[in-house]
Motif scaffolding. Structure first.
Motif, PDB file in Angstrom:
ATOM      1  N   ASP B 132       0.837  -1.206   0.000  1.00 47.15           N
ATOM      2  CA  ASP B 132       0.000   0.000   0.000  1.00 47.15           C
ATOM      3  C   ASP B 132       0.866   1.248   0.000  1.00 47.15           C
ATOM      4  O   ASP B 132       0.598   2.223  -0.698  1.00 47.15           O
ATOM      5  N   GLY B 135       2.228   1.864  -3.259  1.00 41.76           N
ATOM      6  CA  GLY B 135       1.245   1.948  -4.335  1.00 41.76           C
ATOM      7  C   GLY B 135       1.241   0.714  -5.213  1.00 41.76           C
ATOM      8  O   GLY B 135       0.862   0.763  -6.374  1.00 41.76           O
ATOM      9  N   GLU B 136       1.683  -0.414  -4.678  1.00 42.57           N
ATOM     10  CA  GLU B 136       1.696  -1.651  -5.471  1.00 42.57           C
ATOM     11  C   GLU B 136       0.393  -2.406  -5.237  1.00 42.57           C
ATOM     12  O   GLU B 136      -0.084  -2.499  -4.105  1.00 42.57           O
ATOM     13  N   LYS B 137      -0.140  -2.963  -6.315  1.00 44.20           N
ATOM     14  CA  LYS B 137      -1.352  -3.778  -6.162  1.00 44.20           C
ATOM     15  C   LYS B 137      -1.122  -5.116  -6.851  1.00 44.20           C
ATOM     16  O   LYS B 137      -1.628  -5.362  -7.939  1.00 44.20           O
ATOM     17  N   TYR B 139      -1.405  -8.896  -8.024  1.00 44.27           N
ATOM     18  CA  TYR B 139      -2.649  -9.632  -8.254  1.00 44.27           C
ATOM     19  C   TYR B 139      -2.537 -11.074  -7.757  1.00 44.27           C
ATOM     20  O   TYR B 139      -3.239 -11.956  -8.225  1.00 44.27           O
TER      21      TYR B 139
END
Lengths: 555, 152, 329
Positions: B132, B135-137, B139
């Protein structure tokens, strides 16, 4: 002209892929046919220009003042402070090269320093040396160089190989306008007395007699009256031409070549016929007998000096507004400079066509209307009785002059007129017209005979496009709305496309114009060429008065 | 200066844009502390609750030392995503289930949920904190369960 | 030679940072230089704009690229020949965001039989646009390091940029595009004779520098990974004025950062000021309404003019004989 120019085939032995030594290491060669003569001292003196003397570019000693370098550097400094255009344009070029093959002189000569970007770099390199950190610290590695005599000579050579046509500026992502840089360079060169006679002499004439050609008032009147009698011979219509008449509604200003040179003259006859037909309340001025302004090619101050008489004469004669004839650079001055320099024109009224009632809101401040705007409006409102068959012997294309196209946007008005007055109108390829139009190759005071080779080279892209429509559509008439065009496209066509001749738009208007009091047997155009449909009519026995097209209404 | 209004406005917009992070942190962000990665890791060590639930082969090393991660901590911080990606390809496409680490050790039968998250059980505390913040998401959890059966 | 000098300079900068960032000088690369470079960039660029703006625009000289506004029945080209300030604004938007003028680009070729032919030439426009837009997206994406919490639009931008979800970490299209575009622009500069001839070291250097920045970034993201938590600590530290230069961020990161610092510091003294200059270009940012609204030149000079009275005096007899009406009989 000192030497016969090379043949078209020889002239085109050019390459557009520059190679060889770095441009800072090459010097121009003052070959005959590629440069213009220096100003004659008496004309420079009359205008009070610095360092008047007899000199030529091929002289070993250019007769410069000892402090020439300081004068130019100070002049540059001064202009950076007065012209944001110059300052910004010196700094923001990224040398993307988009302008490189947009210049008619580069296309026609292959000389890499005629690429607009490099022409500007000639000055930028000196600017960097004195006005940027990189240039001061790293010199040549940062693209900077000192102003020495060789650089000065290079400036003279290449800033008098730019016609200030602004074509490069259309393609530049930052709108860098080489015309602006050339104008500044010429101002700087003038500070030390480097200038050319073909600009200084007309400017001097214009200052004194009101026109570039130095036509004195009595000759002006003679010429105008002679034109009126020619018109009468051709059409049977007697025209009184008012000169210096106080209280007229409109002051009509034309470039002086219109009443002096061929083929401008037929356009002049065209104006007279048109104004007579519509009963226009106008006057010429023997003093404001020049709309053109070679000051534009010299310095902004000279431009203002020569332009001053236009408003002054409008005021003295008490007219309401000003109408301007077919001229290119005259319209750059009238449109972009006149009101700023010599306005406000608050003593005049917002121009309003007395025939159609159209108010020319776009000219509400400067109070000067282009003849094509005026005539297009007349045609649109059906005020003219036109028979376009009278131009059937002509297959016409239209050359957009640089200044009305790129410093004004007068593109549709002449086309609106041409479509109404002739049946055979063909456009040149789109990359060569409108805002992308090519210069005649002789603008900005370079139309002198000793410069003929460069003129033929610079005019090649235009001629190439004309040749295209000549071969494709049989075009035989190149119409234009500029006095320099009419003067210089003529030899250009003789050289490249001899089957095509040159003329003005209002010549074609008058050809097609059915005059109320014209003679019964009017059977030829203003140049005396027999009308085709008259020949046909003679064969078919029909009366020429039949099938006349009424004034066109495109509403 | 000419056109001062427009020029000053232009410069102000430019300066505002390029310094926006400063103003953003000063207002929205508040006091931001560097992330302390040495504390609060829900790593299950011998003796800790839940340790007994771990499969025997993961609970202790063969030599009896406490269980360690497949790679050193510094390496994992920078490269874990690459390792996971490679595992996935190896397992799914090549049927290879072992991992040979940069330290020369071979780890058998690795899984994201079944291996990594056996120790690093709290996704919210272990994974999300850094992701978070950066800013990594990833999958990963589009497919994988984010908690081990019986985990907390 | 110009190419080599520029390349050597950038490579030297890379090695300098790679080596020194591993020493006690790390705070220099992580703290001092970024602040210095940013200040130089901000103040330098503002100063350049102020310097330009101190020179007036004496004449309104738009380059008109379409039909003027004149007669009501002729269609006016509002964006290529604006008549009002709003239309000029629209023209600038097209120019700045979409490189309208470059879009017109053509190429001229002289054929063997002596004809000039023109072709559409959109590659420069496409590559230029691709480069600039990618750069903007990449800069905005980097806000994830400078902002905490990371705002939604940055995440959206990352999602869109990584739309294809290939590779881990997800491959950003802009990373590909910017490297490809810059490679094209470099090759074009080297291979096209006209452009090579006009190019200066000042043209190659920023290209190499930007390429260096992009490549170190790409290496760091896709190949030699770095600890992003540490990177975020550096970035956040800078914007909250609690700077830190942890070793964990890695030499490659400090090299990347150093090249950015060089770019920022070089920016105001280079051709890169076109970013600001384009807004001040008088051939683009003014309305072509010269004849409708008078433009005022603040230094409109007093010049020596020639009056009708002087003219009539000089040619009095000629004019009288020719029957002109005269002011003074």
């Amino acid at each position: 002209m000192s030497e016969k120019p090379p043949s078209p085939k020889e002239l085109l032995q050019i390459r557009h892929d520059p190679a060889g030594p770095d441009w800072m290491d090459t010097k121009p060669v003052f070959r005959p046919g590629t440069w213009c003569y220096g100003a004659v001292p008496k004309h420079a003196e009359y205008l009070g220009l610095p360092n008047p003397r007899k000199w030529q570019a091929t002289d070993e000693d250019w007769g410069l003042p000892p402090d020439w370098r300081e004068r130019i550097l100070e002049g540059l400094n001064d202009r950076l402070k007065r012209f944001r255009s110059l300052f910004v344009f010196m700094d923001i070029c990224v040398r993307c090269g988009a302008c490189a093959d947009k210049c008619h002189y580069f296309l026609g000569s292959g000389d890499p320093k005629n690429m607009p970007v490099l022409r500007a770099e000639l000055m930028r390199s000196v600017y960097r040396r004195h006005h940027t950190l990189g240039g001061k610290l790293f010199g040549r590695a940062a693209g900077a160089r000192d102003l020495d005599l060789d650089v000065l000579k290079e400036w003279f050579y290449y800033f008098y190989q730019c016609t200030e046509c602004r074509r490069c500026s259309v393609f530049c992502p930052y709108g860098i306008d080489t015309a602006e840089i050339t104008m500044m360079a010429r101002e700087l060169l003038n500070l030390v007395g480097i200038n050319i006679n073909w600009i200084v002499e007309p400017a001097s004439n214009c200052f004194r007699t009101g026109n570039h050609l130095g036509v004195l008032p009595h000759t002006f009147k003679d010429n105008v009256e002679f034109a009126a009698s020619d018109l009468e011979d051709n059409t049977g219509v007697h025209v009184d031409v008012p000169i210096n008449r106080k209280g007229a509604e409109i002051l009509f200003v034309v470039p002086s070549a219109d009443y002096f040179a061929d083929p401008h003259y037929y356009t002049f006859l065209g104006y007279l016929a048109l104004f007579h037909e519509i009963g226009l309340d106008y006057t010429f001025s023997s003093f404001a007998s020049e709309g053109g302004n070679f000051g534009l090619f010299h310095s902004n101050e000279m431009m203002k000096r020569l332009n001053h008489k236009i408003y002054a004469e409008a005021r003295r004669l008490g007219v309401r507004w000003i109408l301007g004839g077919e001229c290119g650079h005259m319209w750059r001055v009238a449109h972009q400079y006149m009101a700023t320099m010599n306005g406000p024109a608050d003593f005049l009224e917002v121009p309003r066509s007395p025939l159609t009632g159209t108010v020319f809101e776009n000219a509400r401040s400067t109070k000067m209307v282009h003849i094509c705007e005026f005539t297009a409006d007349l045609i649109h409102h059906g005020k003219l009785k036109l028979d376009p068959r009278r131009n059937d012997h002509l297959r016409v294309t239209f050359h957009d002059s640089c200044n009305p196209a790129r410093a004004m946007g007068l593109l549709e008005e002449p086309r609106h007129i041409l479509r109404a007055v002739c049946n055979h109108f063909y456009e040149m390829p789109e990359n060569t017209i409108r805002e992308q139009t090519f210069c005649c190759g002789s603008g900005s005071g370079l139309g002198t005979d000793e410069n003929m080779e460069m003129r033929l080279r610079g005019g090649f892209p235009r001629a190439n496009a004309v040749r295209h429509v000549h071969e494709k559509h049989g075009v035989n008439r190149l119409a234009c709305i500029c006095a320099i065009d009419k003067a210089t496209l003529t030899p250009l066509m003789e050289y490249w496309v001899p089957e095509v001749n040159v003329g003005g738009v209002h010549e074609l208007v008058a050809n097609a114009l059915v005059l109320k009091d014209e003679k019964e047997d009017r059977d030829s155009d203003l140049r005396g060429e027999k009308w085709l449909h008259m020949k046909d009519d003679e064969e078919t026995g029909r009366k020429p008065s039949q099938d006349l097209m009424e004034g066109m209404d495109h509403a | 200066m000419h056109d001062a209004g427009k020029v000053v406005a232009g410069i102000a917009v430019f300066a505002g844009l390029v310094t926006a992070p400063i103003w953003y942190q000063a207002s929205v962000g508040g006091a931001v502390q560097p992330l302390d990665l040495s504390r609060d890791f829900p790593v299950v060590r011998p003796g800790a609750p839940g340790f007994e639930d771990l499969p025997a082969d993961l609970a202790l090393n063969p030599d009896g030392t406490p269980r360690e991660c497949v790679e050193p901590t510094e390496f994992m911080r920078a490269n874990h995503m690459a390792i996971l990606d490679r595992w996935r390809d190896q397992v799914v496409r090549e049927d290879v289930h072992d991992y040979r680490s940069t330290t020369g050790k071979t780890w058998p039968h690795l899984k994201l949920t079944g291996t990594c998250m056996k120790c690093h059980q709290k996704k919210a505390e272990f994974c999300d904190r850094c992701h978070d913040r950066a800013g990594e998401k990833p999958y990963c959890w589009d497919c994988h369960l984010d908690r081990v059966a019986g985990g907390r | 030679m110009k190419i080599l000098v520029s390349l050597v300079l950038v490579v030297a900068a890379v090695f300098l940072a790679l080596v020194l960032a591993g020493t006690g000088l790390r705070p220099l690369f992580g703290v001092a230089l970024p602040y210095l470079a940013f200040a130089t960039f901000l103040i330098g660029l503002a100063w350049r704009v102020v310097r330009w703006a101190r020179s007036p625009v004496p004449f309104r000289i738009p380059t008109t690229c379409g039909q003027q506004k004149s007669l009501a029945f002729l269609p006016h080209s509002r964006l290529d020949n604006p008549f009002t300030g709003r239309q000029a604004f629209g023209r600038m938007v097209l120019e700045v965001l979409f490189f309208r003028s470059l879009f017109r680009n053509t190429t001229a070729t002289l054929t063997r039989d002596g004809r000039l032919v023109y072709g559409s030439e959109k590659w420069l426009w496409a590559a230029g646009l691709a480069f600039h837009w990618s750069l903007l997206v990449i800069v905005l994406r980097h806000l994830r390091f400078f902002l905490e919490p990371v705002p939604g639009f940055v995440e959206v931008l990352q999602d869109v940029d990584g739309f294809f979800q290939v590779w881990v970490p997800v491959l950003y299209l802009t990373d590909l595009v910017i490297v490809a575009a810059m490679t094209f622009l470099f090759l074009r500069r080297v291979l096209l004779p006209q452009v090579r001839y006009i190019s200066l070291a000042n043209d190659y250097f920023p290209l190499f520098l930007l390429l260096g920045i992009a490549l170190t970034g790409v290496l760091m993201r896709y190949f030699f990974k770095t600890d992003l938590a540490a990177v975020k600590d550096v970035a956040l530290g800078l914007v909250t004025f609690r700077p830190t230069a942890p070793e964990a961020a890695g030499s490659l990161f400090y090299t990347h950062l150093f090249l950015v610092c060089v770019l920022l510091a070089y920016f105001p003294f280079s051709k890169l000021v076109h970013v600001a200059g384009v807004f001040l270009s008088p051939t683009r940012n003014l309305a072509n309404n010269n004849r409708a609204e008078r433009h005022v030149n603040p230094w409109n000079p007093e010049v020596k003019t020639h009056s009708y009275q002087e003219y009539e005096e000089e040619f009095h007899d000629l004019m009288k004989n020719a029957g002109y009406p005269l002011e003074r009989e």
